[in-house]
Motif scaffolding. Structure first.
Motif, PDB file in Angstrom:
ATOM      1  N   GLY A   1     111.365  76.621  13.041  1.00 35.93           N
ATOM      2  CA  GLY A   1     109.919  76.712  13.151  1.00 35.93           C
ATOM      3  C   GLY A   1     109.242  77.450  12.017  1.00 35.93           C
TER       4      GLY A   1
ATOM      5  N   THR B   1     109.127  72.450  13.967  1.00 35.45           N
ATOM      6  CA  THR B   1     108.005  72.843  14.801  1.00 35.45           C
ATOM      7  C   THR B   1     107.280  74.021  14.155  1.00 35.45           C
ATOM      8  N   GLY B   2     106.321  74.591  14.875  1.00 29.87           N
ATOM      9  CA  GLY B   2     105.659  75.813  14.432  1.00 29.87           C
ATOM     10  C   GLY B   2     104.990  75.689  13.081  1.00 29.87           C
TER      11      GLY B   2
ATOM     12  N   THR C   1     102.782  72.869  17.622  1.00 29.28           N
ATOM     13  CA  THR C   1     102.562  73.991  18.535  1.00 29.28           C
ATOM     14  C   THR C   1     101.368  74.848  18.146  1.00 29.28           C
TER      15      THR C   1
ATOM     16  N   SER D   1      99.878  78.127  22.496  1.00 26.03           N
ATOM     17  CA  SER D   1     100.789  77.427  21.593  1.00 26.03           C
ATOM     18  C   SER D   1     102.169  77.288  22.229  1.00 26.03           C
TER      19      SER D   1
ATOM     20  N   GLY E   1     104.141  73.898  23.016  1.00 24.97           N
ATOM     21  CA  GLY E   1     105.493  73.680  22.533  1.00 24.97           C
ATOM     22  C   GLY E   1     106.457  73.306  23.646  1.00 24.97           C
TER      23      GLY E   1
ATOM     24  N   GLU F   1     108.274  80.320  19.333  1.00 17.34           N
ATOM     25  CA  GLU F   1     108.503  78.879  19.434  1.00 17.34           C
ATOM     26  C   GLU F   1     109.982  78.572  19.668  1.00 17.34           C
TER      27      GLU F   1
END
Length: 393
Positions: free
Chosen positions: A10, A38-39, A66, A79, A83, A107
């Motif tokens: 992330g 992600t993130g 996210t 967030s 996620g 995350e």
């Protein structure tokens, strides 16, 4: 049938640490690598660093958004909820045999929560560590309790994970994975590094990596103002900033850094992300690393460079003699910098100490365990009680 290993990343710094492990998994014909980005990787504000993953030759199986616009506690909690929904769908599609995560970010915790519900075996890297000045500390231990395999960086951290109730035979002391990159990467010499960042270094150079102190009684605006004021005491120094992660108040720190660079364009520059190669290359060309990042404690000493570690964020982490702990006032920070750049300190306390966090080959050792471990029934965890008969006394 190949064993599928899913790696979640992330942030830029976390990906840099995971890179050698991901390469080894990809190169092993008996393993299949899946990647979830992600993130901050998907945020324009943080440099869209998922592109670095793709440029390194990896295929990203899932991108899970996210980040919301706010970095307040409310925004971060929302967030996390976003996620969790994304990971639920991703794991339903990917169905990995083992999930690999590193560290202590929020995350990563939601990825682990989703994997736990799916009964996916979870391998956690860098558990058992202590950072009392940040909520990361609680997140890290929570991830450990939801995980089934543990790859720690020192024997003391192994003991701590076992103290949390984890089975000793599933806790492996493999050293810090960041050491692998230092040993294996061909770092940039000074000229190539300057060309890569389009900035000329001077006779004295500082690298600043400062993140929000999420459990501090002081606000981030005041703390970063004190740090920047301390830097003004060294007008001849060239300064390279790397900006903070997407923690609460991260944008306040980034804004103050931008304003400082605008006032000092001849001697300061900032980056949302240097990337692993440029960051590690920077360490070898700096006179001192200043801030509150774990890299100042784990990686920097291997370059025979001093670290000024500000405040409580890293309190509890094992440190070598090249790390100078200091308070958060401009006076305390400036005095610590003076100590760090003094000839006597550098000669006496900046000898590399590989024994603290291992001697490398960490990613190969992790990969071998992931490949060979018996995962049948591994998700049915048993609490390991270090004093099993105490309640009967």
């Amino acid at each position: 049938m190949n064993r599928t290993i899913c790696v979640v990343t992330g942030s830029r710094s976390e990906y840099g640490l995971l890179l050698p492990l991901m390469k080894r998994i990809l190169e092993d014909n008996d393993l299949c690598l899946q990647i979830i980005a992600t993130g901050m990787h998907l945020s324009n504000e943080f440099g869209l660093t998922y592109r670095e993953i793709e440029n390194d030759g990896f295929f990203i199986n899932e991108k899970i958004e996210t980040l919301l616009a706010a970095d307040t506690p409310t925004g971060i909690i929302k967030s996390m909820g976003l996620g969790l929904i994304g990971f639920a769908d991703a794991f339903n599609r990917l169905k990995p045999d083992i999930l690999v995560v590193l560290g202590d970010r929020y995350e990563i915790m939601v990825a682990v929560q989703a994997a736990m519900i799916y009964s996916i075996p979870i391998a956690h890297i860098h558990g058992g560590e202590i950072t009392e000045g940040a909520i990361d500390d609680s997140i890290r231990h929570a991830i450990s309790k939801m995980s089934h395999l543990h790859f720690v960086s020192t024997s003391a951290y192994r003991d701590r994970v076992i103290q949390l109730g984890e089975q000793p035979e599933r806790v492996f002391n493999v050293g810090a994975i960041g050491v692998d990159n230092i040993i294996e990467l061909e770092l940039l010499d000074r000229q190539k590094f300057e060309e890569s960042i389009q900035f000329t270094l001077g006779e004295q150079n500082f690298l600043i990596t400062y993140h929000p102190v999420t459990l501090s009684d002081s606000n981030s605006d005041m703390l970063i103002t004190e740090l920047l004021a301390a830097l003004d005491c060294f007008p001849e120094a060239r300064i390279v900033f790397t900006k903070p992660n997407s923690d609460a108040d991260g944008r306040i720190i980034s804004q103050k850094i931008d304003e400082y660079v605008q006032r000092n364009t001849e001697r300061a520059i900032s980056f949302t992300s240097l990337g692993q190669l440029r960051y590690l290359s920077a360490l070898q060309h700096m006179d001192v690393i200043i801030g509150n990042s774990s890299s100042g404690i784990i990686e920097v000493p291997l370059f025979n460079k001093p670290t000024v570690n500000i405040g409580s964020r890293q309190t509890g982490r094992i440190k070598g003699p090249s790390v100078i702990d200091c308070g958060e006032s401009r006076k305390d920070i400036a005095e610590a910098i003076v100590q760090a750049i003094s000839g006597s300190f550098r000669e006496g306390n900046t000898k590399a100490n590989l024994s603290l966090y291992g001697n490398g080959n960490t990613s190969a050792r992790i990969k071998d365990v992931l490949k060979c471990v018996n995962v049948k029934g591994i998700v049915r965890k048993k609490f390991h009680d270090i004093h099993p008969n105490r309640g009967e006394e």
